[in-house]
Write an enzyme that holds these catalytic residues in place. Structure first.
Site, mmCIF file in Angstrom:
data_model
loop_
_atom_site.group_PDB
_atom_site.id
_atom_site.type_symbol
_atom_site.label_atom_id
_atom_site.label_comp_id
_atom_site.label_asym_id
_atom_site.label_seq_id
_atom_site.Cartn_x
_atom_site.Cartn_y
_atom_site.Cartn_z
ATOM 1 N N GLU A 241 0.828 -1.230 0.000
ATOM 2 C CA GLU A 241 0.000 0.000 0.000
ATOM 3 C C GLU A 241 0.850 1.262 0.000
ATOM 4 O OE1 GLU A 241 -3.292 0.077 2.730
ATOM 5 O OE2 GLU A 241 -4.174 -1.719 1.857
HETATM 6 C C1 LIG Z 1 3.047 -9.505 0.375
HETATM 7 C C2 LIG Z 1 2.586 -8.496 -0.625
HETATM 8 C C3 LIG Z 1 1.229 -8.313 -0.849
HETATM 9 C C4 LIG Z 1 0.797 -7.432 -1.829
HETATM 10 N N1 LIG Z 1 -0.538 -7.359 -2.154
HETATM 11 C C5 LIG Z 1 -0.902 -6.689 -3.281
HETATM 12 C C6 LIG Z 1 -2.233 -6.774 -3.784
HETATM 13 O O1 LIG Z 1 -3.102 -7.428 -3.219
HETATM 14 N N2 LIG Z 1 -2.535 -6.119 -4.932
HETATM 15 C C7 LIG Z 1 -1.614 -5.385 -5.612
HETATM 16 O O2 LIG Z 1 -1.934 -4.827 -6.645
HETATM 17 N N3 LIG Z 1 -0.345 -5.257 -5.143
HETATM 18 C C8 LIG Z 1 0.036 -5.893 -4.013
HETATM 19 N N4 LIG Z 1 1.330 -5.806 -3.553
HETATM 20 C C9 LIG Z 1 2.263 -4.927 -4.225
HETATM 21 C C10 LIG Z 1 2.726 -3.782 -3.353
HETATM 22 O O3 LIG Z 1 1.741 -2.816 -3.250
HETATM 23 C C11 LIG Z 1 4.030 -3.284 -3.963
HETATM 24 O O4 LIG Z 1 4.987 -4.220 -3.563
HETATM 25 C C12 LIG Z 1 4.436 -1.944 -3.510
HETATM 26 O O5 LIG Z 1 3.587 -1.001 -4.077
HETATM 27 C C13 LIG Z 1 5.871 -1.583 -3.856
HETATM 28 O O6 LIG Z 1 6.249 -1.990 -5.121
HETATM 29 P P1 LIG Z 1 7.612 -2.825 -5.333
HETATM 30 O O7 LIG Z 1 7.688 -3.851 -4.289
HETATM 31 O O8 LIG Z 1 7.658 -3.236 -6.736
HETATM 32 O O9 LIG Z 1 8.756 -1.786 -5.020
HETATM 33 P P2 LIG Z 1 9.506 -0.891 -6.095
HETATM 34 O O10 LIG Z 1 8.513 -0.042 -6.794
HETATM 35 O O11 LIG Z 1 10.403 -1.729 -6.895
HETATM 36 O O12 LIG Z 1 10.358 0.044 -5.161
HETATM 37 C C14 LIG Z 1 11.636 -0.327 -4.636
HETATM 38 C C15 LIG Z 1 12.032 0.693 -3.583
HETATM 39 O O13 LIG Z 1 12.121 1.984 -4.170
HETATM 40 C C16 LIG Z 1 11.336 2.894 -3.443
HETATM 41 N N5 LIG Z 1 10.788 3.887 -4.357
HETATM 42 C C17 LIG Z 1 10.096 3.678 -5.500
HETATM 43 N N6 LIG Z 1 9.769 4.850 -6.069
HETATM 44 C C18 LIG Z 1 10.243 5.810 -5.251
HETATM 45 C C19 LIG Z 1 10.254 7.224 -5.289
HETATM 46 N N7 LIG Z 1 9.695 7.913 -6.269
HETATM 47 N N8 LIG Z 1 10.882 7.878 -4.295
HETATM 48 C C20 LIG Z 1 11.468 7.207 -3.287
HETATM 49 N N9 LIG Z 1 11.501 5.891 -3.208
HETATM 50 C C21 LIG Z 1 10.904 5.198 -4.182
HETATM 51 C C22 LIG Z 1 10.262 2.094 -2.768
HETATM 52 O O14 LIG Z 1 9.822 2.739 -1.589
HETATM 53 C C23 LIG Z 1 10.991 0.800 -2.464
HETATM 54 O O15 LIG Z 1 11.655 0.934 -1.244
HETATM 55 C C24 LIG Z 1 1.758 -6.665 -2.551
HETATM 56 C C25 LIG Z 1 3.111 -6.802 -2.281
HETATM 57 C C26 LIG Z 1 3.533 -7.722 -1.347
HETATM 58 C C27 LIG Z 1 5.005 -7.874 -1.141
#
Ligand SMILES: Cc1cc2nc3c(=O)[nH]c(=O)nc-3n(C[C@H](O)[C@H](O)[C@H](O)COP(=O)(O)OP(=O)(O)OC[C@H]3O[C@@H](n4cnc5c(N)ncnc54)[C@H](O)[C@@H]3O)c2cc1C
Length: 814
Positions: free
Chosen positions: A497
């Site tokens: 989220e």
């Molecule tokens: C267990 C689990 C359950 C989930 N459930 C759902 C679900 O039901 N439905 C769904 O659609 N998604 C779901 N997600 C997805 C979740 O919302 C995403 O994992 C989350 O939005 C972050 O994306 P990412 O992990 O790809 O991180 P990335 O986007 O790859 O980011 C990597 C890092 O970079 C940082 N970052 C990225 N952009 C910026 C910025 N502009 N400035 C500063 N820092 C930045 C992030 O904070 C993070 O620390 C789930 C994820 C997990 C792990």
């Protein structure tokens, strides 16, 4: 001498008028009058004051400035103001601005906060939390769920469906529970005994098909799905994230192409979906998948426009082309989560949530829903987890004795224990009070980002503190370990989220600066529509605010002019100083935006610090309201002092780091001098508070009872409840402690045999010498046995953990 008096009068008058944002005319009159008088005494001062009056007249009187000053400023503003993308604009327009806007203005009207009356819970909600939530919590053992089943027990799934846990947000007319935001939050807090249980119930009640249908669904969609979601016949999931689109969710490459397909001999207009999603919670068992994709209409079957934007649809699980059912393995917590793929999945147009009218509105729909769901699910999980962690840790620290005393008596342990209690106290207040504003009609967009990121960070600290205090007891996994699995699941809350790094660095201030600011949105709108008079009004209103905030921050920093606040004597000093910090924050926000312009977006570390000031002020205000409205118990004042001191100290720390790092050093110096003329006011909480709190939460006190109120505390479940057992031991603790003292004193004096090293042996020896009564000895035997039981850990067969048993390395085969 007269010159000095006139100078002092001028400065004092200016500060007083600016502080009240009295407008140009009174300042003009004051400078003009004092200027004329000064001409008789000190011509230089007189001329300077009259010059000042002339500047105020030109800049302050609309009729004059709009002729020549405003157009120049308008042109400059257009050059430096940040460009707001469509995605950002949608995020900015979502939700409402309430108390967060007051903090942003620099002149918070506390009455506005207090006007969010708390009507409490309904009888039905109270009973549900008391009974159904306890039954559900009582079916959980963390180890069994995480390691043995990798799922909740079947009877728990049945119970959750039967009692309507999945339909808390669904109104009664559709068969749901129709609970208030406060009740949903307290349900999730109680269920936080298991991260898996909390997520399983939290997700369908948060951002997903249920809420999207309620807000945007067509009547047919609502009539069909909502009753089925409410009673668990349908299990929903929502797929936004994919391998390419994580934090930047709008970059999703998944497509829906408008096309026709012949079904049962009839030509049907619909969508051909191709998508790849991952990490989708509940996907492995979902019966209906909410899906976000980009809609294209290359053959213009719906309109002339080809790229129609992000759109949401509900796709039944058994639709041809869906690949669903595999699982991911989330760290620590085996809630059901997995990938979903779709190749040429055809669905009719009526699967689009809200029908064809809502085509292209998907991102706005998601962001709007997020402002509520993000305030509740994960922040409630954080608050609930902290309650359990505190209950277990306070109990453990009291019964675990080392060096002949409970570890709770050691200051090194008291420090993390008190921190754990305070972070939990802040979390409880923040989540309850914010949920209350939702019940009063708000959709708090910026507070949702604050709560999500700050409270899950608190949860991380609280769980680490709890682990550290438990030592090896929590490190050793097994059915008796109530803490370790939840601890290892913590990164889930940090990441989902809106990952915390992004939320803190980009969203809180980035969104707040435009969304909550009293004038920036108006200025941007005026710039967009090229409306010079509107820009003039907004810009000079903004200028008055900046000068007003500078005057307020500076004078309050000197201790002049304490604002009225609606709090008792314990809480009032914090609220008064928050008015100062709010004025300073608003000033610094404007200064950072003006000096860095569009580049502030990239200066995330500065943005994060401004966000930290706002976050800490927001959390402190929630604590103050909670205190003011709640029934106070003995010892709670210490927790209030600790919490507010902690938060305000963090706010000042963020100011300090902002000033240290602003690129314009002169501006940084001025801002520091204006906002903290006498330096920092807040230090870390005093040791005495730490000692008081740690004592109270590790004993059977009213304060401990209040902090644990929404946790499952009875030993009436299918599974064992360590919290109930700790509570029972604490209830008997004073008697036990007196007996420990008697026995240990006798041993130290050599009155008992030296080999009586075990507490049990020592007790029996003391009984033999009649140092303790038969009744006390009996009590102590039971007490000590229960202590030992709670301190025990599990052990397993040598090959228990190896899944590949055939290749296990037998070091000592014999
Ligand atoms: C267990 C689990 C359950 C989930 N459930 C759902 C679900 O039901 N439905 C769904 O659609 N998604 C779901 N997600 C997805 C979740 O919302 C995403 O994992 C989350 O939005 C972050 O994306 P990412 O992990 O790809 O991180 P990335 O986007 O790859 O980011 C990597 C890092 O970079 C940082 N970052 C990225 N952009 C910026 C910025 N502009 N400035 C500063 N820092 C930045 C992030 O904070 C993070 O620390 C789930 C994820 C997990 C792990």
């Amino acid at each position: 001498m007269l010159t000095l008096i006139l100078l002092i009068l001028t400065v004092a008058g200016l500060l007083a008028l600016l502080r009240r944002e009295a407008g140009a005319m009174p300042i003009l009159a004051m400078l003009g009058g004092l200027g004329l008088v000064s001409l008789l005494v000190s011509p230089v001062l007189g001329v300077l004051l009259l010059l000042g009056a002339a500047v105020v007249a030109v800049a302050g009187l609309p009729a004059l400035r709009i002729q020549w000053l405003t157009p120049r400023l308008f042109a400059m503003f257009k050059r430096v103001s940040p460009k707001v993308s469509d995605t950002e604009r949608i995020a900015l327009e979502a939700g409402t601005v309430a108390w967060d806007g007051e903090l942003f203005s620099g002149r918070p009207k506390w009455d506005k906060l207090m006007s969010y009356r708390d009507d409490g819970l309904s009888e039905e909600e109270r009973t549900f939390i008391e009974h159904q939530c306890s039954v559900a919590a009582g079916m959980c053992n963390a180890w069994e769920i995480a390691k043995e089943r990798a799922d909740l027990p079947e009877e728990l799934w049945q119970y959750l469906k039967q009692e309507g846990f999945f339909g808390m947000i669904i109104p009664k007319e559709y068969g749901g529970l129709g609970f208030s935001a406060k009740a949903q939050s307290l349900v999730l807090q109680k269920l936080s005994i298991s991260e898996t249980l909390m997520v399983t119930v939290g997700v369908p009640n948060s951002l997903g098909p249920g809420e999207l249908l309620l807000k945007y669904g067509t009547q047919e969609q609502k009539d069909h799905y909502l009753p089925r979601l409410a009673d668990g016949r349908e299990i929903p999931c929502f797929g936004l994230t994919g391998p390419r689109a994580g934090s930047d969710a709008t970059s999703l490459p998944d497509t829906g192409i408008v096309c026709k397909q012949v079904i049962d001999g009839k030509e049907v207009l619909g969508l051909r979906l191709n998508f790849e999603k991952r990490w989708i919670t509940l996907a492995p068992i979902a019966t209906v998948v909410g899906l976000a994709f980009r809609l294209f209409d290359p053959d213009h079957l719906l309109s002339e426009e080809e790229d129609r934007g992000i759109t949401l649809a509900l796709v039944p699980r058994n639709t041809a082309g869906m690949e669903i059912g595999r699982r991911h393995h989330p760290i620590g917590s085996p809630f059901l989560n997995g990938p979903i793929k779709g190749k040429d999945v055809f669905v009719p147009l009526d699967t689009i949530i809200g029908g064809t009218e809502m085509i292209g509105q998907g991102w706005r729909m998601l962001v709007e829903c997020l402002s509520i769901g993000r305030c509740i699910t994960l922040p409630s999980g954080a608050s609930g987890t902290s309650r359990y962690a505190l209950g277990w840790t306070g109990g453990f620290a009291r019964i675990r004795r080392q060096f002949n005393v409970p570890v709770a008596e050691m200051e090194g342990v008291q420090e993390p224990l008190a921190r754990l209690a305070a972070l939990g106290y802040i979390a409880q207040a923040a989540v309850y009070q914010t949920a209350n504003t939702i019940d009063r009609g708000e959709k708090p967009a910026v507070p949702s980002a604050i709560l999500k990121s700050q409270l899950t960070e608190f949860q991380r600290i609280a769980l680490s503190d709890a682990m550290d205090i438990h030592g090896g007891k929590a490190v050793t996994l097994g059915p008796r370990n109530y803490l370790g699995i939840g601890y290892s699941a913590n990164p889930v809350s940090i990441t989902v989220e809106g990952a915390n790094i992004m939320t803190r660095n980009l969203m809180i201030f980035g969104q707040g600066a435009i969304r909550c600011h009293p004038y920036v949105l108006e200025e941007l709108a005026a710039s967009d529509s090229n409306d010079l008079p509107a820009f003039d009004r907004a810009f000079f209103g903004h200028a008055a605010l900046v000068f007003g905030n500078a005057a307020r921050a500076f004078t309050m920093g000197l201790g002049i002019g304490k604002p009225e606040v609606p709090f008792d004597a314990v809480a009032a000093p914090y609220a008064r100083d928050m008015a100062r910090l709010s004025a300073g924050f608003s000033l610094c926000a404007d200064a950072a935006m003006a000096s860095l312009g569009a580049t502030l977006k990239q200066r995330e570390m500065l943005s994060a610090r401004l966000g930290d000031v706002l976050s800490n002020l927001y959390l402190a205000s929630m604590v103050l309201k909670h205190w003011q409205e709640g029934d106070k118990v003995e010892g709670e004042a210490a927790l209030l002092h600790y919490s507010c001191t902690h938060l305000l100290q963090r706010a000042e720390q963020a100011f300090d780091e902002l000033f240290d790092n602003l690129p314009n050093r002169a501006l940084a110096g001025v801002l520091r001098a204006v906002t903290m003329p006498l330096g920092r006011r807040w230090k870390r909480p005093a040791d005495q508070l730490t000692r008081e709190i740690a004592q109270a939460v590790s004993r059977d006190t009213l304060l401990r009872a209040k902090l644990l109120a929404a946790a499952w505390q009875q030993n009436d479940g299918v599974k064992d409840n360590p919290l109930a057992r700790y509570n029972a031991l604490l209830a008997d603790y004073d008697r036990a402690e007196a007996l420990y003292r008697t026995v240990n004193k006798a041993y130290a004096k050599g009155e008992l045999p030296p080999e009586a090293l075990h507490p049990e042996a020592r007790l029996e020896a003391a009984r033999e010498k009649e140092l303790v009564s038969a009744e006390d000895a009996e009590f102590m035997r039971g007490f000590e046995a229960e202590v030992l039981e709670l301190l025990s850990v599990d052990d397993f067969e040598y090959d228990e953990f190896a899944t590949d048993k055939a290749n296990i390395l037998r070091h000592n085969a014999a």
